[in-house]
Design a protein around this motif. Structure first.
Motif, PDB file in Angstrom:
ATOM      1  N   LEU A 125       0.720  -1.317  -0.015  1.00 48.46           N
ATOM      2  CA  LEU A 125       0.037  -0.019  -0.099  1.00 48.46           C
ATOM      3  C   LEU A 125       0.758   1.167  -0.001  1.00 48.46           C
ATOM      4  O   LEU A 125       0.487   2.134  -0.898  1.00 48.46           O
ATOM      5  N   GLN A 126       1.950   1.296   0.840  1.00 41.95           N
ATOM      6  CA  GLN A 126       2.977   2.470   0.771  1.00 41.95           C
ATOM      7  C   GLN A 126       3.583   2.718  -0.174  1.00 41.95           C
ATOM      8  O   GLN A 126       3.875   3.647  -0.697  1.00 41.95           O
ATOM      9  N   ASP A 127       4.043   1.502  -0.836  1.00 39.68           N
ATOM     10  CA  ASP A 127       4.634   1.544  -2.232  1.00 39.68           C
ATOM     11  C   ASP A 127       3.739   2.200  -3.438  1.00 39.68           C
ATOM     12  O   ASP A 127       4.295   3.009  -4.195  1.00 39.68           O
ATOM     13  N   VAL A 128       2.457   1.957  -3.368  1.00 39.95           N
ATOM     14  CA  VAL A 128       1.554   2.533  -4.228  1.00 39.95           C
ATOM     15  C   VAL A 128       1.379   3.859  -4.097  1.00 39.95           C
ATOM     16  O   VAL A 128       1.592   4.546  -5.099  1.00 39.95           O
ATOM     17  N   PHE A 129       1.278   4.214  -2.910  1.00 41.60           N
ATOM     18  CA  PHE A 129       1.139   5.853  -2.434  1.00 41.60           C
ATOM     19  C   PHE A 129       2.483   6.631  -2.922  1.00 41.60           C
ATOM     20  O   PHE A 129       2.407   7.675  -3.519  1.00 41.60           O
ATOM     21  N   TYR A 130       3.437   5.917  -2.598  1.00 40.96           N
ATOM     22  CA  TYR A 130       5.004   6.419  -2.977  1.00 40.96           C
ATOM     23  C   TYR A 130       4.956   6.664  -4.661  1.00 40.96           C
ATOM     24  O   TYR A 130       5.409   7.772  -4.894  1.00 40.96           O
ATOM     25  N   GLU A 131       4.789   5.600  -5.155  1.00 43.55           N
ATOM     26  CA  GLU A 131       4.860   5.717  -6.609  1.00 43.55           C
ATOM     27  C   GLU A 131       3.936   6.738  -7.523  1.00 43.55           C
ATOM     28  O   GLU A 131       4.291   7.569  -8.052  1.00 43.55           O
ATOM     29  N   LEU A 132       2.731   6.920  -6.743  1.00 44.53           N
ATOM     30  CA  LEU A 132       1.689   7.891  -7.235  1.00 44.53           C
ATOM     31  C   LEU A 132       2.499   9.231  -6.964  1.00 44.53           C
ATOM     32  O   LEU A 132       2.412  10.022  -7.839  1.00 44.53           O
ATOM     33  N   LEU A 133       2.928   9.370  -5.883  1.00 44.86           N
ATOM     34  CA  LEU A 133       3.535  10.867  -5.508  1.00 44.86           C
ATOM     35  C   LEU A 133       4.652  11.013  -6.328  1.00 44.86           C
ATOM     36  O   LEU A 133       4.676  12.273  -6.687  1.00 44.86           O
ATOM     37  N   GLN A 134       5.578   9.965  -6.680  1.00 47.67           N
ATOM     38  CA  GLN A 134       6.648  10.087  -7.446  1.00 47.67           C
ATOM     39  C   GLN A 134       6.280  10.627  -8.816  1.00 47.67           C
ATOM     40  O   GLN A 134       6.817  11.283  -9.451  1.00 47.67           O
ATOM     41  N   THR A 135       5.241   9.952  -9.383  1.00 45.96           N
ATOM     42  CA  THR A 135       4.797  10.262 -10.482  1.00 45.96           C
ATOM     43  C   THR A 135       4.379  11.567 -10.830  1.00 45.96           C
ATOM     44  O   THR A 135       4.737  12.160 -11.728  1.00 45.96           O
ATOM     45  N   TYR A 136       3.535  12.299  -9.809  1.00 43.81           N
ATOM     46  CA  TYR A 136       3.014  13.538  -9.954  1.00 43.81           C
ATOM     47  C   TYR A 136       4.150  14.289  -9.549  1.00 43.81           C
ATOM     48  O   TYR A 136       4.194  15.411 -10.581  1.00 43.81           O
ATOM     49  N   ARG A 137       5.381  14.057  -8.867  1.00 39.03           N
ATOM     50  CA  ARG A 137       6.323  14.859  -8.862  1.00 39.03           C
ATOM     51  C   ARG A 137       7.376  15.078 -10.067  1.00 39.03           C
ATOM     52  O   ARG A 137       7.899  15.981 -10.421  1.00 39.03           O
ATOM     53  N   MET A 138       7.212  13.919 -10.890  1.00 39.75           N
ATOM     54  CA  MET A 138       7.837  14.098 -12.364  1.00 39.75           C
ATOM     55  C   MET A 138       7.077  14.821 -13.078  1.00 39.75           C
ATOM     56  O   MET A 138       7.291  14.563 -14.468  1.00 39.75           O
ATOM     57  N   MET A 139       5.907  15.251 -12.761  1.00 38.46           N
ATOM     58  CA  MET A 139       4.919  16.155 -13.759  1.00 38.46           C
ATOM     59  C   MET A 139       4.437  15.211 -14.702  1.00 38.46           C
ATOM     60  O   MET A 139       4.288  15.420 -16.025  1.00 38.46           O
ATOM     61  N   LYS A 140       3.935  13.713 -14.310  1.00 43.60           N
ATOM     62  CA  LYS A 140       3.245  13.034 -15.274  1.00 43.60           C
ATOM     63  C   LYS A 140       1.993  12.751 -14.403  1.00 43.60           C
ATOM     64  O   LYS A 140       1.616  11.563 -13.888  1.00 43.60           O
ATOM     65  N   PRO A 141       0.876  13.450 -14.572  1.00 46.87           N
ATOM     66  CA  PRO A 141      -0.392  13.392 -13.799  1.00 46.87           C
ATOM     67  C   PRO A 141      -0.986  11.974 -14.361  1.00 46.87           C
ATOM     68  O   PRO A 141      -0.870  11.738 -15.575  1.00 46.87           O
TER      69      PRO A 141
END
Length: 195
Positions: A46-62
């Motif tokens: 669950l934490q990996d999913v949240f972290y990956e979502l956060l990283q995806t947005y931080r890399m400007m890939k909504p």
């Protein structure tokens, strides 16, 4: 000015992510827990999913469909966990079927791009459908051993069923799943030839 715009974008992203996590977090946790017996491992996923979502947005890939994206990533993480936890008579090991295909050969790596992720999702759904087709006794043994990590000795003690009977049920389940996965592989091969 550019720094203020970037701050606003990050703040806006944080708000969108918080809404998505609040809306879908519990459903996602339940989805993972149904597939992963160990609470700690489920929380890690669950934490990996949240972290990956956060990283995806931080890399400007909504992500357009956040809920579907999180469930797809969670499903892939669960599969990755099971790959690491290979057990005897798993889908990845021979069970007397000369045409046996290893699960690793059938599931594309998530690092191979969007097409591989799509194919991986389709194959995962095929595995779920194939599991649903199994007789309840075979499905119960497969899930307990392969997905929950229960040993045949523990299952025998819990159910009162002979270990050899449990092994045979698992073997039939694996053979059925391989057959269905082979059919999926052939289907993908034909679709690729048509394009």
């Amino acid at each position: 000015m550019a720094a203020a715009e970037q701050q606003w974008t990050i703040a806006q992203q944080d708000e969108m992510l918080a809404i998505a996590l609040e809306r879908d977090g519990q459903r996602l946790r339940n989805f993972i827990r149904k597939q992963v017996a160990d609470t700690g491992e489920a929380e890690d996923i669950l934490q990996d999913v949240f972290y990956e979502l956060l990283q995806t947005y931080r890399m400007m890939k909504p992500v357009e469909q956040v809920t579907a994206w999180m469930f797809r990533v969670a499903r892939n993480r669960v599969i990755d966990l099971f790959r690491r936890k290979k057990k005897t008579a798993s889908l990845s090991e021979p069970v007397g079927d000369e045409n046996g295909l290893a699960l690793e050969e059938l599931l594309p790596s998530p690092q191979d791009g969007p097409d591989a992720l799509y194919a991986r999702g389709v194959l995962t759904e095929a595995i779920e459908e194939a599991l649903a087709e199994l007789p309840p006794e075979q499905r119960a043994v497969f899930v307990a051993h392969e997905l929950e990590g229960e040993s045949f000795r523990e299952m025998a003690a819990r159910t009162g069923i002979n270990q050899n009977t449990l092994l045979a049920r698992k073997r039939y389940a694996v053979l059925h799943l391989r057959k269905r996965l082979r059919q999926m592989r052939e289907t993908f091969g034909r679709e690729g030839e048509e394009q």
